[in-house]
Design a protein around this motif. Structure first.
Motif: not given
Length: 798
Positions: A387-396, A440-446, A454-465
């Motif tokens: 699962v991966g994507g981009l996120f933007y938020s503006w809160a005033d 807030n601007l972010a890019a993420f991946a999981r 039976q066996f799984r490796l898990l990983g994830g990364l997020r960059f946030t500005h």
């Protein structure tokens, strides 16, 4: 402070557990229960629970993290209004109640953010139908017609963003049905104030592949305290609320789904009056109701503390199939307006005696939020799931806050009203306008790598500005108690000049005020962050799953922007980070009828953002700071047992040890250093819940139902303070609550009539205890759940 009989608590809990045939439980979402047609719980297949904790539909038992699930039907049967009630259903969830909703906050595993600053964010994120709420106060709206609440414990920043360093509360609304139908639900509650409540929902099919669900509610509650002040003389701590929501789902093709949601809500709450629960060490004792600790139910305040709210918004979610993947877009816009009205002296009138001035606050606030999320989700079952994507938020947000004081001189040795002969009355007043803009601007991946079946490796990364802009200006006509002199850009610049020259400016005495130029003070900060997670998951059997994870969480920078801001408090509050380690095992037995999930964790927070008591202009306030390093560790057990479709039992128990590791004293702080090992506020060491439901099928026209919920928690600190005497005085004793409901149910589920009793054993407790009352007394906030009350609810389905 009233001492609670611990023996009676234990007895109450024992009686309840022995008598109860249990309620649909926090982690169960009504598994195995025949629900009313309008109470569909599509989260379950048999006893399986489907959640979206990782932004895709999965079995709860397959998700490698600690999740509690509260079914919407349980919230309704429990009589819950908002997330405050959910704390009695989820052992690791706690709630800080405040004078007005805008200052309330949630805690998970002993960690949360309590701040009055307009430029600080919560540690527990609230997500409603995929939309992140940027302000803590907005999250406490009414829970009406929801399908489930998912409580994700521990840092969730990889998928959910920066204000999830302690966890996420995800609320999912019910979807439209395929046929015309709905329900009307009405309730009357009495005992310690009367409440009337009506809720309704209607499903409207709009043709092939399209449907609309309309929901509305209205409620009116008198309140649980009585205000004896002349000119008031009525119950307070109640509410008058109404709202509507529409949720439309359009599926023009099998590969395209569009969900449109719009809602509107109004609320007028005269909550929450702070009762003086201890004897003041001054003449105020002569004009206040007799203090009884957490049994105090009367106040005398000439201004009714209240919150007026208006919130509305809309979101559009588009899910489209792209090859074997799913593309999801969620666009939202929200408006949240809140007006705080607060009696800050807790007296029926001003007096010409030291410490008995009148202090009243009014602070209207407006807020607007826009968010956009775009993500790509792979199918399940391949070598690599993602699962991966981009996120933007503006809160005033912008607020205009006015503090009005009535000051009477000269001070008198005996209690003297301000209208007595020879008394001079002055009316200092100060108004500040301040605001914040979060970008807030972010890019993420999981990702999940399926090494074997039976066996799984898990990983994830997020960059946030992050970018945070703030402004503040205060114009004060006349200085007085609780009011500081002018503050603006000129004052701040002059302060900087004096510091650079080696002079210690005393702004309270006006050294920098002469430089006031009427231009708002402004500040800005930015920050980039990399966070993420790593872990492994192993299936001992298809029904027994082990997992272990490491997670790096993050919460962005902040400022302490509030009414009494001074130059010394304009520093940037650095970002908060957390390293969390968790391991657990998820077990299903008896063909899924019995679920036992166990997890253990350790998390260390650096630059912990916290509110600490301070004194500004002679008034106790809280200073938002980087408090230093704290840690939390503990263990959690969740239970689900559904031996038949008509009998279910579930519950949970949590051990939490959340403490200060190393406290950082902010410059100029008058409260001292909180010693290492001090427990955090709103972090009870032990907390448990047990709930269940039994439906007795008679074979006739009606069936009978019994529903029961019991919760217990050990003592917890209310005020995070360096003074051990204050911490002791603001410690909330442990307490237990038991709720029972007896229902008559139509055999074909067309109607239900239930009789309820809340807090069966009438256990009194405080939701918050705070220092700073008149004459060094302590202020108590008493929730409705601290008294026994009764209710009758009826539901008709069609």
């Amino acid at each position: 402070m009233k001492a609670i009989d611990k023996g009676s608590l234990a007895g109450a809990a024992t009686i309840a557990l022995a008598a109860m045939v249990a309620a649909p439980a926090p982690a169960q979402a009504q598994a195995g229960q025949a629900a009313l047609p309008e109470q569909r719980d599509d989260t379950t297949v048999g006893t399986e629970i489907i959640v979206t904790a990782q932004k895709r539909e999965e079995r709860l038992q397959d998700v490698p993290l600690s999740v509690s699930v509260v079914g919407g039907s349980l919230v309704e049967q429990q009589g819950g209004i908002n997330l405050e009630n959910a704390q009695y259903l989820v052992p690791t969830l706690n709630f800080r109640k405040s004078g007005t909703s805008i200052n309330q906050s949630l805690f998970l595993r002993g960690v949360g953010t309590s701040t009055f600053s307009i430029a600080g964010e919560p540690s527990v994120s609230t997500v409603v139908d995929g939309v992140v709420f940027s302000r803590a106060g907005e999250a406490f709206s009414d829970l009406v017609d929801i399908e489930r609440i998912e409580v994700l414990r521990g840092p969730q920043g990889t998928l959910f963003g920066k204000n999830a360093s302690a966890g996420v509360i995800s609320i999912v609304s019910r979807r439209p049905g395929d046929t015309l139908g709905g329900y009307v639900d009405a309730g009357y509650f009495f005992g310690e104030g009367n409440e009337y409540r009506v809720r309704a929902a209607l499903d409207l099919p709009l043709g092939a592949g399209a449907g609309l669900r309309l929901t509305g509610f209205v409620s009116d509650y008198d309140g649980n305290l009585f205000n004896e002040a002349p000119g008031v003389s009525r119950r307070v701590n109640g509410y008058d609320r109404w709202g509507v929501r529409g949720l439309a789902v359009i599926e023009p093709t099998p590969d395209l789904s569009i969900t449109v949601i719009a809602d509107y809500r109004r609320a007028k709450d005269d909550c929450c009056a702070e009762a003086i629960g201890t004897v003041p060490a001054n003449l105020a004792a002569q004009v206040l109701p007799a203090p009884q600790g957490d049994a105090t139910r009367r106040v005398r305040q000439n201004l009714v503390t209240a919150t007026n709210e208006e919130s509305y918004g809309a979101s559009v979610q588009i899910d489209a199939t792209l090859g074997t993947n799913t593309v999801t877009s969620i666009t939202s816009w929200r408006r949240y307006d809140n007006e705080e009205i607060r009696d800050g002296d807790w007296l029926p009138r001003p007096f010409a005696n030291a410490g008995l001035n009148e202090l009243h606050d009014v602070g209207p606030q407006t807020g607007k939020t826009f968010t956009q999320e775009l993500r790509l989700t792979s199918p399940q079952g391949g070598l690599l799931e993602y699962v991966g994507g981009l996120f933007y938020s503006w809160a005033d947000t912008e607020r205009t806050f006015t503090r009005d004081v009535v000051l009477c001189t000269p001070a008198q040795p005996v209690l003297t009203a301000c209208d007595a002969p020879g008394i001079v009355v002055t009316r200092p007043s100060g108004t500040a306008t301040f605001g914040s803009t979060f970008k807030n601007l972010a890019a993420f991946a999981r990702v999940t790598l399926n090494i074997t079946d039976q066996f799984r490796l898990l990983g994830g990364l997020r960059f946030t500005h992050d970018q945070l802009d703030v402004f503040h200006i205060r114009r004060t006509a006349l200085a007085g108690p609780g009011i500081q002199p002018n503050f603006d850009q000129g004052v701040f610049d002059r302060y900087q000049q004096l510091v650079a020259a080696g002079v210690a400016p005393n702004i309270a005495q006006g050294q920098a005020v002469a430089a006031s130029n009427g231009v708002p003070f402004t500040a800005k900060t930015t920050n980039d962050n990399w966070s993420g997670m790593a872990g492994a998951q192993f299936d001992l059997t298809p029904d027994n799953v082990l997992y272990a994870t490491w997670t790096r969480g993050y919460k962005g920078p902040a400022f302490n922007i509030f009414f009494n801001l001074a130059s010394t408090g304009t520093n940037v509050i650095e970002p908060e980070t957390v390293d969390s380690y968790e391991a657990g095992i998820k077990n299903s037995f008896l063909d899924g009828r019995l679920v036992l999930n166990l997890s253990g964790y350790y998390a260390r927070y650096d630059n912990f953002q916290a509110n600490n008591p301070d004194v500004v202009a002679g008034v106790v306030v809280t200073r938002f700071t980087n408090a230093g390093r704290i840690s939390t560790r503990g263990a959690e057990l969740d239970l689900i047992f559904a031996p038949t479709r008509d009998l279910s039992l579930s519950g949970g128990i949590a051990y939490t040890d959340a403490r200060v590791d190393q406290f950082r004293q902010p410059a100029g702080n008058v409260t001292g250093v909180i010693p290492p090992g001090t427990r955090l506020a709103y972090a009870p060491e032990w907390k448990a819940s047990l709930a269940g439901d039994w439906r007795l099928r008679t074979g006739g026209a009606v069936d009978f139902g019994v529903n029961a919920i019991a919760s217990w928690q050990s003592e917890q600190i209310s005020q995070f303070d360096a003074n051990p005497a204050v911490r002791a005085a603001t410690t909330i004793d442990g307490y237990a609550l038991v709720d029972l409901s007896l229902a008559v149910i139509d055999a074909r589920d067309r109607f239900r009539l239930a009789f309820q009793v809340r807090n069966l054993f009438d256990q009194s407790f405080a939701a918050a205890i705070t220092s700073g009352g008149p004459g060094g007394s302590y202020r108590y906030i008493i929730p409705r759940e601290a008294d026994r009350y009764f209710g009758v609810t009826g539901r008709v389905s069609f």
